[in-house]
Scaffold this motif. Structure first.
Motif, PDB file in Angstrom:
ATOM      1  N   ARG A 169      26.152  64.518  70.601  1.00 45.14           N
ATOM      2  CA  ARG A 169      26.940  64.700  69.378  1.00 45.14           C
ATOM      3  C   ARG A 169      26.739  66.093  68.803  1.00 45.14           C
ATOM      4  NH1 ARG A 169      29.488  61.337  65.686  1.00 45.14           N
ATOM      5  NH2 ARG A 169      29.516  62.061  63.528  1.00 45.14           N
ATOM      6  N   ALA A 170      25.491  66.570  68.799  1.00 46.27           N
ATOM      7  CA  ALA A 170      25.223  67.906  68.272  1.00 46.27           C
ATOM      8  C   ALA A 170      25.835  68.996  69.145  1.00 46.27           C
ATOM      9  CB  ALA A 170      23.719  68.119  68.145  1.00 46.27           C
ATOM     10  N   ALA A 171      25.829  68.761  70.451  1.00 45.09           N
ATOM     11  CA  ALA A 171      26.321  69.789  71.377  1.00 45.09           C
ATOM     12  C   ALA A 171      27.819  69.674  71.646  1.00 45.09           C
ATOM     13  CB  ALA A 171      25.560  69.701  72.697  1.00 45.09           C
ATOM     14  N   SER A 172      28.473  68.603  71.179  1.00 45.63           N
ATOM     15  CA  SER A 172      29.868  68.365  71.546  1.00 45.63           C
ATOM     16  C   SER A 172      30.824  69.504  71.161  1.00 45.63           C
ATOM     17  CB  SER A 172      30.349  67.038  70.966  1.00 45.63           C
ATOM     18  OG  SER A 172      30.182  66.995  69.564  1.00 45.63           O
ATOM     19  N   VAL A 238      45.074  67.908  71.995  1.00 45.48           N
ATOM     20  CA  VAL A 238      45.144  66.524  71.509  1.00 45.48           C
ATOM     21  C   VAL A 238      43.824  65.799  71.772  1.00 45.48           C
ATOM     22  CG1 VAL A 238      46.277  64.294  71.845  1.00 45.48           C
ATOM     23  CG2 VAL A 238      47.646  66.387  71.751  1.00 45.48           C
ATOM     24  N   ALA A 239      43.277  65.974  72.982  1.00 51.33           N
ATOM     25  CA  ALA A 239      42.002  65.336  73.311  1.00 51.33           C
ATOM     26  C   ALA A 239      40.879  65.865  72.434  1.00 51.33           C
ATOM     27  CB  ALA A 239      41.679  65.562  74.788  1.00 51.33           C
ATOM     28  N   GLU A 240      40.899  67.167  72.160  1.00 54.73           N
ATOM     29  CA  GLU A 240      39.867  67.755  71.303  1.00 54.73           C
ATOM     30  C   GLU A 240      39.926  67.175  69.902  1.00 54.73           C
ATOM     31  OE1 GLU A 240      38.618  72.121  69.438  1.00 54.73           O
ATOM     32  OE2 GLU A 240      40.375  71.922  70.733  1.00 54.73           O
ATOM     33  N   ARG A 241      41.125  67.022  69.354  1.00 54.73           N
ATOM     34  CA  ARG A 241      41.259  66.446  68.013  1.00 54.73           C
ATOM     35  C   ARG A 241      40.737  65.018  67.972  1.00 54.73           C
ATOM     36  NH1 ARG A 241      41.744  69.765  63.674  1.00 54.73           N
ATOM     37  NH2 ARG A 241      42.953  71.597  64.300  1.00 54.73           N
ATOM     38  N   SER A 242      40.938  64.296  69.067  1.00 54.43           N
ATOM     39  CA  SER A 242      40.463  62.919  69.121  1.00 54.43           C
ATOM     40  C   SER A 242      38.944  62.855  69.231  1.00 54.43           C
ATOM     41  CB  SER A 242      41.111  62.199  70.312  1.00 54.43           C
ATOM     42  OG  SER A 242      40.603  60.897  70.458  1.00 54.43           O
ATOM     43  N   LEU A 243      38.367  63.706  70.076  1.00 52.98           N
ATOM     44  CA  LEU A 243      36.924  63.670  70.307  1.00 52.98           C
ATOM     45  C   LEU A 243      36.134  64.275  69.154  1.00 52.98           C
ATOM     46  CD1 LEU A 243      36.840  64.694  74.081  1.00 52.98           C
ATOM     47  CD2 LEU A 243      36.337  62.441  73.134  1.00 52.98           C
ATOM     48  N   LEU A 244      36.687  65.308  68.535  1.00 49.04           N
ATOM     49  CA  LEU A 244      35.953  66.028  67.495  1.00 49.04           C
ATOM     50  C   LEU A 244      36.571  65.842  66.116  1.00 49.04           C
ATOM     51  CD1 LEU A 244      35.112  69.423  69.270  1.00 49.04           C
ATOM     52  CD2 LEU A 244      33.687  67.393  69.042  1.00 49.04           C
ATOM     53  N   GLY A 245      37.227  64.700  65.902  1.00 48.74           N
ATOM     54  CA  GLY A 245      37.793  64.446  64.588  1.00 48.74           C
ATOM     55  C   GLY A 245      36.747  64.479  63.491  1.00 48.74           C
ATOM     56  N   TRP A 246      35.553  63.930  63.772  1.00 48.67           N
ATOM     57  CA  TRP A 246      34.473  63.932  62.784  1.00 48.67           C
ATOM     58  C   TRP A 246      34.021  65.348  62.447  1.00 48.67           C
ATOM     59  CZ3 TRP A 246      29.885  66.272  64.086  1.00 48.67           C
ATOM     60  CH2 TRP A 246      29.685  66.538  65.447  1.00 48.67           C
ATOM     61  N   TYR A 247      34.029  66.228  63.464  1.00 41.83           N
ATOM     62  CA  TYR A 247      33.564  67.605  63.274  1.00 41.83           C
ATOM     63  C   TYR A 247      34.548  68.402  62.437  1.00 41.83           C
ATOM     64  CZ  TYR A 247      32.244  72.390  64.493  1.00 41.83           C
ATOM     65  OH  TYR A 247      31.899  73.722  64.441  1.00 41.83           O
ATOM     66  N   HIS A 248      35.842  68.277  62.760  1.00 43.94           N
ATOM     67  CA  HIS A 248      36.853  69.005  61.988  1.00 43.94           C
ATOM     68  C   HIS A 248      36.920  68.478  60.559  1.00 43.94           C
ATOM     69  CE1 HIS A 248      38.198  71.234  65.436  1.00 43.94           C
ATOM     70  NE2 HIS A 248      38.448  70.134  66.123  1.00 43.94           N
ATOM     71  N   GLY A 249      36.752  67.172  60.392  1.00 43.16           N
ATOM     72  CA  GLY A 249      36.728  66.620  59.041  1.00 43.16           C
ATOM     73  C   GLY A 249      35.536  67.121  58.240  1.00 43.16           C
ATOM     74  N   GLN A 250      34.409  67.256  58.913  1.00 42.61           N
ATOM     75  CA  GLN A 250      33.213  67.761  58.244  1.00 42.61           C
ATOM     76  C   GLN A 250      33.398  69.208  57.810  1.00 42.61           C
ATOM     77  OE1 GLN A 250      29.540  68.581  60.614  1.00 42.61           O
ATOM     78  NE2 GLN A 250      28.650  66.966  59.354  1.00 42.61           N
TER      79      GLN A 250
END
Length: 257
Positions: A169-172, A238-250
């Motif tokens: 999660r930290a390295a994603s 699209v895949a990046e937005r799905s996988l890193l939605g939590w990161y972009h929201g943060q």
């Protein structure tokens, strides 16, 4: 309106460039630089469904296989090297030596070892694409929050739970960055490997058009490669937005704060 503005900003420059190419090349009599309308006409005549089945789909299969293997190997090695300093000290000189090799140079050796089949092209793609994923994963693992690491250690969170919820999660974000950098490399290496060692495929077909002085068809192949790159880039986003939605929201929350 906000969505419409984003669409216009994204499409504005490509539309202007295509229009400039269309009108700037209109009526061109240069054999090697045909007009865009001639290229588009050749595109429709050349890239039929049968042509896609015979030449394009095999290339996409090799591209996807090599890219996914590179991502898996890069993440696995990156987590191992980034977690254990002793492993990093042991492997770093070898990795730096291997990283210095340009992947196309390995094509002749790969032909000797495995012929001109799919294995050669996949190996070339893997070797070229694994480095951005590997190096970014190492940096992402090493840059994880030490407070969270201490918390996991205190609560005895180990093994797969620690790997999944802390390390990966930290390295994603870094892993995704490396995968994004590797994607255009995969397309380039796919074409190079097919030009140098193939009897079918998209790169091979473009080369055959060039050798047969079928210039509009050659340019249509180049145009198709560009379109494939755009589609793959959009799918990756699209895949990046799905996988890193939590990161972009943060990050959005931090900017608002």
């Amino acid at each position: 309106m906000r969505f419409l503005r984003r669409v216009l900003l994204a499409l504005g420059l490509p539309v202007v460039l295509v229009a400039a190419w269309w009108f700037g090349s209109a009526g061109s009599q240069d054999f090697y630089w045909p007009s865009l309308s001639t290229i588009v006409d050749a595109f429709g005549r050349t890239w039929t469904w049968e042509m896609f089945q015979e030449q394009v789909f095999p290339s996409l299969w090799r591209l996807l296989a090599g890219y996914l293997i590179a991502v898996v190997v890069g993440v696995a090695l990156g987590v191992l090297i980034g977690t254990y300093g002793s492993v990093r000290a042991l492997l770093e000189p070898v990795l730096e030596f291997l990283r210095a090799f340009p992947p196309p140079v390995l094509v002749p050796a790969a032909i000797l070892l495995s012929g001109i089949g799919d294995r050669t092209k996949i190996l070339v793609i893997v070797f070229g694409c694994v480095w951005p994923v590997l190096l970014n994963t190492i940096e992402g693992v090493r840059g994880r929050d030490e407070v969270l690491s201490d918390t996991c250690r205190t609560y005895r969170v180990t093994g797969l739970l620690r790997l999944r919820h802390l390390v990966l999660r930290a390295a994603s974000p870094q892993i995704v960055t490396g995968a994004r950098q590797a994607l255009p490399l995969a397309i380039i290496l796919m074409v190079i490997s097919e030009i140098m060692a193939a009897n079918e495929g998209l790169g091979f077909t473009v080369l055959q058009f060039q050798r047969g002085f079928q210039i509009p068809e050659m340019w249509s192949g180049v145009l198709l490669l560009g379109l494939i790159g755009i589609v793959l880039s959009l799918l990756f986003r699209v895949a990046e937005r799905s996988l890193l939605g939590w990161y972009h929201g943060q990050r959005a929350g931090q900017r608002e704060f």
